[in-house]
Design an enzyme around this catalytic site. Sequence first.
Site, short mmCIF file in Angstrom:
data_model
loop_
_atom_site.label_atom_id
_atom_site.label_comp_id
_atom_site.label_asym_id
_atom_site.label_seq_id
_atom_site.Cartn_x
_atom_site.Cartn_y
_atom_site.Cartn_z
CE LYS A 215 33.86 -106.80 -8.57
NZ LYS A 215 34.20 -105.59 -8.88
CB CYS A 269 32.62 -105.33 -14.07
SG CYS A 269 34.08 -104.45 -14.40
N1 SAJ Z 1 22.77 -99.82 -16.45
C1 SAJ Z 1 21.54 -99.85 -16.84
N2 SAJ Z 1 20.66 -99.45 -15.72
C2 SAJ Z 1 21.21 -98.79 -14.65
C3 SAJ Z 1 22.43 -98.95 -14.45
C4 SAJ Z 1 23.35 -99.42 -15.51
O1 SAJ Z 1 21.26 -100.19 -17.89
O2 SAJ Z 1 20.39 -98.78 -13.80
C5 SAJ Z 1 24.00 -100.32 -17.51
C6 SAJ Z 1 25.05 -99.20 -17.80
O3 SAJ Z 1 24.52 -98.65 -18.80
C7 SAJ Z 1 26.35 -100.15 -18.23
C8 SAJ Z 1 25.98 -101.21 -17.40
O4 SAJ Z 1 24.73 -101.24 -16.83
O5 SAJ Z 1 25.75 -100.70 -19.53
C9 SAJ Z 1 26.93 -101.35 -16.27
O6 SAJ Z 1 27.13 -100.15 -15.65
P1 SAJ Z 1 27.33 -99.86 -14.00
O7 SAJ Z 1 27.29 -98.34 -13.86
O8 SAJ Z 1 26.14 -100.51 -13.43
O9 SAJ Z 1 28.65 -100.61 -13.54
P2 SAJ Z 1 30.18 -100.60 -14.07
O10 SAJ Z 1 30.20 -101.98 -14.95
O11 SAJ Z 1 30.79 -99.52 -14.53
O12 SAJ Z 1 30.86 -100.92 -12.57
C10 SAJ Z 1 30.38 -102.02 -11.82
C11 SAJ Z 1 30.29 -101.48 -10.34
N3 SAJ Z 1 29.48 -102.46 -9.49
C12 SAJ Z 1 28.41 -102.02 -8.93
O13 SAJ Z 1 27.83 -101.11 -8.94
C13 SAJ Z 1 27.72 -103.27 -8.06
C14 SAJ Z 1 31.60 -101.14 -9.90
O14 SAJ Z 1 31.53 -100.86 -8.42
C15 SAJ Z 1 32.53 -102.24 -9.87
O15 SAJ Z 1 33.76 -101.91 -9.40
C16 SAJ Z 1 32.63 -102.52 -11.42
O16 SAJ Z 1 31.32 -103.20 -11.69
C17 SAJ Z 1 33.85 -103.60 -11.58
O17 SAJ Z 1 34.81 -103.40 -11.92
O18 SAJ Z 1 33.29 -104.89 -11.18
#
Ligand code: SAJ
Length: 418
Positions: A215, A269
């Site tokens: 995870k 996360c």
């Molecule tokens: N972000 C970027 N660029 C990207 C993707 C995301 O700047 O290309 C930023 C987003 O704007 C945000 C942050 O990263 O600020 C995180 O967003 P996210 O959509 O990547 O992830 P979370 O935190 O909403 O959810 C993640 C997910 N993990 C993965 O995709 C590996 C989700 O599946 C998990 O269940 C969750 O963390 C968790 O609870 O751990």
Amino acid sequence: MDEQFTGRVAILGLGYIGLPTAVVLATRGIEVVGVDVNEATVKAVANGEVPFVEPDLAVAVSGAVAMGNLTASTETPRADAFIIAVPTPFADDHQADLRHVRAATEQIAPVLERGNVVILESTSPPGTTEQVSRWLGELRPDLVLPHTSEGVADVHVAHCPERVLPGRIMIEMVTNDRVVGGLSRRCGERAAALYRVFCQGTILTTDAASAEMAKLVENAYRDVNIAFANELSNISEEIGLDVWEVIRLANHHPRVNVLTPGPGVGGHCIAVDPWFIVGVAPDSSRLIRAARGVNDAKPHHVVEQVLRTCGRFREPTVACLGLSYKANIDDLRESPAVDIVAELAASRPDLDVRVAEPLVTRLPLELEMFANVQLQGAPEAVAAADIVVLLVDHDHFRSMSRSRLAGKVVYDTRGLWR
Ligand code: SAJ
């Protein structure tokens, strides 16, 4: 024939993971009691209401409560399975703060019975599930816990990390593959039976520490890849290139998929979990630590760019569009957008900062304290502004007429209006 789960489930923590899990089990006919220390949350859920925004969750909660399968309480009842879904933040030194997990085990211990299953869903450093078993063993010396005896334990303990994406929780909860790490083989089988009630993906059984690490790896992988994109955006800015164009071109290679740069990485996360890996192996986690550094530095970099632009105006007004940590959700926790607005307001008290966030009705406390920050509708904020800073790629902003931006300096941190 796979083992079937029957009986009652108690879920400790009715947040972004606990509540959807409770609902998904309840709508499949399982009796679920949601437990939370927050009385307002318990009251809301008991009335069939959801205390936060997540697509399709509200209707599912009210349906499950109306069916009679989902109830909520501040007290932990006797149950056949307990799911711990409480927050695991980090402390100032970036070490995992397990106090909520510990409190949950203290709530479970008095009602624990022979044959029960205890599942830790909260994202945790390797060894935490075993620690839960140890804590339960200390509190209930009359029961045999699986960390002491392979195979003949009275209670089964496993880690089953949640992996759902906020904004798509109700879909991914059911369709994602699920990792189930038992402290023993039998623990894994018992926990897997519970997830088979609703999980349509593959259930992958393993040991608890591997499940915990897997995870953390998932979120660290994403963090490192976002850091790469963010670093590319800094480099492109420095040498006068359009990062979005560079990434678009590179991503046409069949084995390249650069993620999207932004104003920083937020949420509870991805900005947190990589530290748990650094915490257990600090000397070997150089890349993971560096990625955290790159992503954490991004909000300040955005502020510096905006302040530089402000120099062009005598009494500048800045419109900041979006406050949540990512698009189309109302979650402001660890949001880089909030940090950017706060730093802008604090560093230039003379700056008129207009904030538009269509998914909240009031500013968070950390912004309410600034006299020079006000929440407005996006059209009003943009109309008043000299500089427009796009911080969150909400659909609401995507559909905004571009003519409103004419004559403004636009700083689009998400590449939404390219
Ligand atoms: N972000 C970027 N660029 C990207 C993707 C995301 O700047 O290309 C930023 C987003 O704007 C945000 C942050 O990263 O600020 C995180 O967003 P996210 O959509 O990547 O992830 P979370 O935190 O909403 O959810 C993640 C997910 N993990 C993965 O995709 C590996 C989700 O599946 C998990 O269940 C969750 O963390 C968790 O609870 O751990």
